[in-house]
Design an enzyme around this catalytic site. Sequence first.
Site, PDB file in Angstrom:
ATOM      1  N   ASN A   1      31.013  48.173  44.285  1.00  0.00           N
ATOM      2  CA  ASN A   1      32.273  48.083  45.033  1.00  0.00           C
ATOM      3  C   ASN A   1      32.855  49.489  45.157  1.00  0.00           C
ATOM      4  O   ASN A   1      33.402  50.026  44.206  1.00  0.00           O
ATOM      5  CB  ASN A   1      33.240  47.151  44.271  1.00  0.00           C
TER       6      ASN A   1
ATOM      7  N   HIS B   1      39.398  40.099  45.032  1.00  0.00           N
ATOM      8  CA  HIS B   1      39.358  41.164  44.020  1.00  0.00           C
ATOM      9  C   HIS B   1      40.772  41.344  43.445  1.00  0.00           C
ATOM     10  O   HIS B   1      41.763  41.181  44.160  1.00  0.00           O
ATOM     11  CB  HIS B   1      38.863  42.470  44.657  1.00  0.00           C
TER      12      HIS B   1
ATOM     13  N   SER C   1      34.418  48.302  34.175  1.00  0.00           N
ATOM     14  CA  SER C   1      33.915  49.437  33.382  1.00  0.00           C
ATOM     15  C   SER C   1      32.440  49.310  33.011  1.00  0.00           C
ATOM     16  O   SER C   1      32.023  49.721  31.924  1.00  0.00           O
ATOM     17  CB  SER C   1      34.784  49.663  32.140  1.00  0.00           C
TER      18      SER C   1
ATOM     19  N   GLU D   1      35.889  39.445  36.472  1.00  0.00           N
ATOM     20  CA  GLU D   1      36.363  40.801  36.221  1.00  0.00           C
ATOM     21  C   GLU D   1      37.707  40.756  35.502  1.00  0.00           C
ATOM     22  O   GLU D   1      38.755  40.580  36.146  1.00  0.00           O
ATOM     23  CB  GLU D   1      36.546  41.547  37.548  1.00  0.00           C
TER      24      GLU D   1
ATOM     25  N   GLY E   1      38.385  49.692  35.729  1.00  0.00           N
ATOM     26  CA  GLY E   1      38.782  51.098  35.826  1.00  0.00           C
ATOM     27  C   GLY E   1      39.406  51.662  34.556  1.00  0.00           C
ATOM     28  O   GLY E   1      39.948  52.761  34.577  1.00  0.00           O
TER      29      GLY E   1
ATOM     30  N   GLU F   1      42.513  43.808  42.887  1.00  0.00           N
ATOM     31  CA  GLU F   1      43.370  44.755  43.621  1.00  0.00           C
ATOM     32  C   GLU F   1      43.962  44.102  44.871  1.00  0.00           C
ATOM     33  O   GLU F   1      45.064  44.432  45.290  1.00  0.00           O
ATOM     34  CB  GLU F   1      42.569  46.022  43.957  1.00  0.00           C
TER      35      GLU F   1
ATOM     36  N   LYS G   1      35.336  50.461  46.850  1.00  0.00           N
ATOM     37  CA  LYS G   1      36.793  50.499  47.069  1.00  0.00           C
ATOM     38  C   LYS G   1      37.093  51.468  48.229  1.00  0.00           C
ATOM     39  O   LYS G   1      36.278  51.583  49.144  1.00  0.00           O
ATOM     40  CB  LYS G   1      37.524  50.861  45.772  1.00  0.00           C
TER      41      LYS G   1
HETATM   42  P1  PGA Z   1      35.171  49.517  37.538  1.00  0.00           P
HETATM   43  O1  PGA Z   1      35.653  48.535  38.733  1.00  0.00           O
HETATM   44  O2  PGA Z   1      33.687  49.347  37.400  1.00  0.00           O
HETATM   45  O3  PGA Z   1      35.558  50.881  37.997  1.00  0.00           O
HETATM   46  O4  PGA Z   1      35.891  49.075  36.300  1.00  0.00           O
HETATM   47  C1  PGA Z   1      35.121  47.260  38.885  1.00  0.00           C
HETATM   48  C2  PGA Z   1      35.715  46.596  40.119  1.00  0.00           C
HETATM   49  O5  PGA Z   1      36.905  46.779  40.394  1.00  0.00           O
HETATM   50  O6  PGA Z   1      35.016  45.854  40.834  1.00  0.00           O
END
Ligand code: PGA
Length: 262
Positions: free
Chosen positions: A12, A104, A220, A174, A180, A106, A14
Amino acid sequence: MVVNRVPLIAGNWKMNLDHLQAIAFVQKLAWSLADAKHDAASVEVAVFPPFTDLRSVQTLVSADKLPIAFGAQDLSEHDSGAYTGEISGAFLKALECGYVLIGHSERRTLHAESDEQVAAKVTAALKHNLVPIICVGETSEDLEKHGPSAVPVAQLRAALSGISATADIVVAYEPVWAIGSGQAATPEQAEQVAAALRAELRETLGEDVAAKTRILYGGSVKAANIAGFMREPNVDGALVGGASLDLNEFSSIVRYQKHVGV
Ligand code: PGA
């Protein structure tokens, strides 16, 4: 029933990498995997670039027949019309997207996407023959208040309302606190929730869908911790954010079977 679920490693991106950077990245990823003799049938790899990159990625993947799937990070619940700024599932299908991320965290937090909207988007994706990757996960407050699986399971139940027992879907667990943050869940935590999500699939859509649906862990994930997740029986892949922007790191995650001898 024993079903062989092909693991899926999904990147992803983003809001990172423009279309020129996307072309360079996908080309290099393909070379890196080819050099390592990666077998696309044993672990599927997919990237999720910004909308503006999709046409470029499609052109490259289709011209060079690259064994890399791709999809979008969101879609509209509507097919067409007066929805300024939105992107229809029909448009994504026309660009040969195989997948689309839906719900997601976000999107849920920054764009206030509700469970109802997520469900409508899942229906829209399936209508256009896109495989929805339904993202669910709890915040650290949810975890404290409701325990590990209550919120993700409730989000999944809501997302599945209105879909049929033959649907081709992927679920991504997730935990919001792990995204993140550098602080991934443990493989045991991921397995516990993945098992609960599979039980929910079984209850809502039946044994066949529960057995064939891939459940990813995200939050992560990196080359150093992917193997632990992939050893868990209910974890069938990973949704990778930050580490999917680093070519060596991402291709190492995709090749987790090689470097750790799983
Ligand atoms: P990350 O993000 O691997 O940077 O923790 C995962 C995601 O948001 O899909």
